[in-house]
Design a protein around this motif. Structure first.
Motif, PDB file in Angstrom:
ATOM      1  N   TYR A 237     -13.351  -6.006   1.852  1.00  0.00           N
ATOM      2  CA  TYR A 237     -12.645  -6.725   0.814  1.00  0.00           C
ATOM      3  C   TYR A 237     -13.490  -7.910   0.376  1.00  0.00           C
ATOM      4  O   TYR A 237     -14.236  -8.488   1.157  1.00  0.00           O
ATOM      5  CB  TYR A 237     -11.293  -7.244   1.317  1.00  0.00           C
ATOM      6  CG  TYR A 237     -10.187  -6.223   1.313  1.00  0.00           C
ATOM      7  CD1 TYR A 237     -10.065  -5.312   2.352  1.00  0.00           C
ATOM      8  CD2 TYR A 237      -9.285  -6.174   0.265  1.00  0.00           C
ATOM      9  CE1 TYR A 237      -9.050  -4.373   2.344  1.00  0.00           C
ATOM     10  CE2 TYR A 237      -8.260  -5.235   0.253  1.00  0.00           C
ATOM     11  CZ  TYR A 237      -8.158  -4.344   1.291  1.00  0.00           C
ATOM     12  OH  TYR A 237      -7.154  -3.419   1.277  1.00  0.00           O
TER      13      TYR A 237
ATOM     14  N   TYR B 245      -6.056   3.601   3.301  1.00  0.00           N
ATOM     15  CA  TYR B 245      -5.181   2.486   3.662  1.00  0.00           C
ATOM     16  C   TYR B 245      -5.492   1.210   2.879  1.00  0.00           C
ATOM     17  O   TYR B 245      -5.290   0.108   3.380  1.00  0.00           O
ATOM     18  CB  TYR B 245      -5.249   2.214   5.165  1.00  0.00           C
ATOM     19  CG  TYR B 245      -4.961   3.442   5.987  1.00  0.00           C
ATOM     20  CD1 TYR B 245      -5.954   4.029   6.760  1.00  0.00           C
ATOM     21  CD2 TYR B 245      -3.705   4.045   5.956  1.00  0.00           C
ATOM     22  CE1 TYR B 245      -5.699   5.178   7.495  1.00  0.00           C
ATOM     23  CE2 TYR B 245      -3.446   5.191   6.694  1.00  0.00           C
ATOM     24  CZ  TYR B 245      -4.441   5.749   7.463  1.00  0.00           C
ATOM     25  OH  TYR B 245      -4.196   6.876   8.179  1.00  0.00           O
ATOM     26  N   GLU B 246      -5.945   1.391   1.652  1.00  0.00           N
ATOM     27  CA  GLU B 246      -6.220   0.243   0.794  1.00  0.00           C
ATOM     28  C   GLU B 246      -4.939  -0.535   0.526  1.00  0.00           C
ATOM     29  O   GLU B 246      -3.906   0.048   0.172  1.00  0.00           O
ATOM     30  CB  GLU B 246      -6.801   0.730  -0.528  1.00  0.00           C
ATOM     31  CG  GLU B 246      -7.034  -0.352  -1.554  1.00  0.00           C
ATOM     32  CD  GLU B 246      -7.481   0.233  -2.882  1.00  0.00           C
ATOM     33  OE1 GLU B 246      -7.773   1.444  -2.927  1.00  0.00           O
ATOM     34  OE2 GLU B 246      -7.525  -0.523  -3.861  1.00  0.00           O
ATOM     35  N   GLN B 247      -5.022  -1.837   0.714  1.00  0.00           N
ATOM     36  CA  GLN B 247      -3.892  -2.702   0.421  1.00  0.00           C
ATOM     37  C   GLN B 247      -4.209  -3.536  -0.818  1.00  0.00           C
ATOM     38  O   GLN B 247      -5.336  -3.985  -0.999  1.00  0.00           O
ATOM     39  CB  GLN B 247      -3.581  -3.615   1.613  1.00  0.00           C
ATOM     40  CG  GLN B 247      -3.082  -2.857   2.830  1.00  0.00           C
ATOM     41  CD  GLN B 247      -2.710  -3.760   3.986  1.00  0.00           C
ATOM     42  OE1 GLN B 247      -2.598  -4.976   3.843  1.00  0.00           O
ATOM     43  NE2 GLN B 247      -2.509  -3.165   5.150  1.00  0.00           N
ATOM     44  N   TYR B 248      -3.176  -3.733  -1.643  1.00  0.00           N
ATOM     45  CA  TYR B 248      -3.297  -4.548  -2.844  1.00  0.00           C
ATOM     46  C   TYR B 248      -2.641  -5.892  -2.553  1.00  0.00           C
ATOM     47  O   TYR B 248      -1.492  -5.941  -2.130  1.00  0.00           O
ATOM     48  CB  TYR B 248      -2.603  -3.868  -4.020  1.00  0.00           C
ATOM     49  CG  TYR B 248      -3.232  -2.563  -4.403  1.00  0.00           C
ATOM     50  CD1 TYR B 248      -2.939  -1.396  -3.711  1.00  0.00           C
ATOM     51  CD2 TYR B 248      -4.124  -2.486  -5.464  1.00  0.00           C
ATOM     52  CE1 TYR B 248      -3.520  -0.185  -4.052  1.00  0.00           C
ATOM     53  CE2 TYR B 248      -4.707  -1.279  -5.815  1.00  0.00           C
ATOM     54  CZ  TYR B 248      -4.403  -0.139  -5.106  1.00  0.00           C
ATOM     55  OH  TYR B 248      -4.984   1.045  -5.449  1.00  0.00           O
TER      56      TYR B 248
ATOM     57  N   PHE C 197      -9.976  -5.010  -2.844  1.00  0.00           N
ATOM     58  CA  PHE C 197     -10.645  -3.914  -2.153  1.00  0.00           C
ATOM     59  C   PHE C 197     -11.991  -3.620  -2.800  1.00  0.00           C
ATOM     60  O   PHE C 197     -12.119  -3.595  -4.024  1.00  0.00           O
ATOM     61  CB  PHE C 197      -9.756  -2.676  -2.199  1.00  0.00           C
ATOM     62  CG  PHE C 197     -10.414  -1.432  -1.696  1.00  0.00           C
ATOM     63  CD1 PHE C 197     -10.806  -0.435  -2.585  1.00  0.00           C
ATOM     64  CD2 PHE C 197     -10.645  -1.245  -0.346  1.00  0.00           C
ATOM     65  CE1 PHE C 197     -11.404   0.715  -2.141  1.00  0.00           C
ATOM     66  CE2 PHE C 197     -11.243  -0.096   0.110  1.00  0.00           C
ATOM     67  CZ  PHE C 197     -11.622   0.888  -0.786  1.00  0.00           C
TER      68      PHE C 197
ATOM     69  N   SER D 256      -8.437   0.135  10.197  1.00  0.00           N
ATOM     70  CA  SER D 256      -7.103   0.702  10.378  1.00  0.00           C
ATOM     71  C   SER D 256      -7.125   1.718  11.514  1.00  0.00           C
ATOM     72  O   SER D 256      -8.061   2.521  11.598  1.00  0.00           O
ATOM     73  CB  SER D 256      -6.644   1.385   9.093  1.00  0.00           C
ATOM     74  OG  SER D 256      -5.333   1.885   9.230  1.00  0.00           O
TER      75      SER D 256
ATOM     76  N   SER E  29       0.841  -1.192   0.000  1.00  0.00           N
ATOM     77  CA  SER E  29       0.000   0.000   0.000  1.00  0.00           C
ATOM     78  C   SER E  29       0.875   1.240   0.000  1.00  0.00           C
ATOM     79  O   SER E  29       2.087   1.171   0.259  1.00  0.00           O
ATOM     80  CB  SER E  29      -0.940   0.021   1.213  1.00  0.00           C
ATOM     81  OG  SER E  29      -0.272   0.506   2.366  1.00  0.00           O
TER      82      SER E  29
ATOM     83  N   LEU F 159     -12.720  -0.858   5.965  1.00  0.00           N
ATOM     84  CA  LEU F 159     -12.687  -1.291   4.575  1.00  0.00           C
ATOM     85  C   LEU F 159     -13.389  -2.625   4.435  1.00  0.00           C
ATOM     86  O   LEU F 159     -13.424  -3.428   5.378  1.00  0.00           O
ATOM     87  CB  LEU F 159     -11.241  -1.463   4.095  1.00  0.00           C
ATOM     88  CG  LEU F 159     -10.317  -0.242   4.110  1.00  0.00           C
ATOM     89  CD1 LEU F 159      -9.697  -0.010   5.486  1.00  0.00           C
ATOM     90  CD2 LEU F 159      -9.206  -0.411   3.086  1.00  0.00           C
TER      91      LEU F 159
ATOM     92  N   LEU G 293      -3.886  -3.134   8.874  1.00  0.00           N
ATOM     93  CA  LEU G 293      -5.296  -3.495   8.921  1.00  0.00           C
ATOM     94  C   LEU G 293      -5.518  -4.680   9.845  1.00  0.00           C
ATOM     95  O   LEU G 293      -4.717  -5.615   9.874  1.00  0.00           O
ATOM     96  CB  LEU G 293      -5.808  -3.860   7.525  1.00  0.00           C
ATOM     97  CG  LEU G 293      -5.769  -2.762   6.459  1.00  0.00           C
ATOM     98  CD1 LEU G 293      -6.252  -3.304   5.121  1.00  0.00           C
ATOM     99  CD2 LEU G 293      -6.611  -1.571   6.892  1.00  0.00           C
TER     100      LEU G 293
ATOM    101  N   GLY H  93      -0.676   2.006   7.876  1.00  0.00           N
ATOM    102  CA  GLY H  93      -1.703   1.370   7.076  1.00  0.00           C
ATOM    103  C   GLY H  93      -2.023  -0.044   7.503  1.00  0.00           C
ATOM    104  O   GLY H  93      -2.554  -0.829   6.730  1.00  0.00           O
TER     105      GLY H  93
END
Lengths: 113, 119
Positions: B36, A100-103, B46, B93, A94, B34, B107, B105
């Protein structure tokens, strides 16, 4: 862009063997993470890195080691594999900014017997 | 101590109806939430997020609602489609620990809910 890539996709280890799970990202992200997912459970953070040369432990670090020599790569090392390390491992990256989007990569399914 | 919980392991709905996935949390210091989505043999992707200062965020068929007083969030999918069948994870987060600091960041994930949408 390939995003986050992981190798291998599958691996079977014998108890006591060692291996390295590879992770590479091409998004120039400073932040990278390793998770494990056990059946019926969420993702548990193993280790994370905030940049090349900087790593820190997550929630479940025992039995693992990491290094971060470049921005792109974040390998996870398993020493002396145990059956408890049978799991699916995901690498993520990220930019560390809200939201805080994670790939995530596609995962590595590891079995230790 | 599970800070983010999804108490329903599975949910089954008919195509075209509404799917409501729920998530509870215990840590009042979470900053962003978030959702997912995960298909078998793939990594999570996401879907949608919400800041702790909002109570609703919408993106097409997906809406996330946040009730801070109840420490509860939900994901609504309307109308549900068979392609929505997947495992859904909520994640949170934390607020940076000090002024100018960073949460890196990180999570915290719930256990996931398996959604099945029947044609």
């Amino acid at each position: 862009n390939a995003g986050v890539t992981q190798t291998p996709k599958f691996r079977i280890l014998k108890i006591g063997q060692s291996m390295t799970l590879q992770c590479t990202q091409d998004m120039n992200h400073n932040y990278m993470y390793w998770y494990r997912q056990d059946p019926g459970m969420g993702l548990k953070l193993i280790y994370y890195s905030v940049g090349a040369g900087i790593t820190d432990k997550g929630e479940v670090p025992n039995g693992y080691n990491v290094s971060r020599s470049t921005t792109e790569d974040f390998p996870l090392r398993l020493e002396l594999a145990a059956p408890s390390q049978t799991s699916v491992y995901f690498c993520a990256s990220s930019n560390g900014e809200p939201p805080y989007e994670q790939y995530f990569g596609p995962g590595t399914r590891l079995t230790v017997t | 101590d599970q800070q983010v919980k999804q108490n329903s392991p599975s949910l089954s709905v008919q195509e075209g109806r509404i799917s409501i996935l729920n998530c509870d949390y215990t840590n009042s210091m979470f900053d962003y939430f978030l959702w997912y989505k995960k298909y078998p043999a793939e990594g999570p992707t996401f879907l949608i997020s919400i800041s702790s200062i909002k109570d609703k965020n919408e993106d097409g068929r997906f809406t996330v609602f946040l009730n801070k007083s109840a420490k509860h969030l939900s994901l609504h999918i309307v109308p549900s489609q068979p392609g929505d069948s997947a495992v859904y994870f909520c994640a949170a987060s934390p607020i940076p620990s000090n002024a100018g600091g960073t949460s890196y960041g990180k999570l915290t994930f719930g256990q996931g809910t398996i959604l099945t949408v029947h044609p």
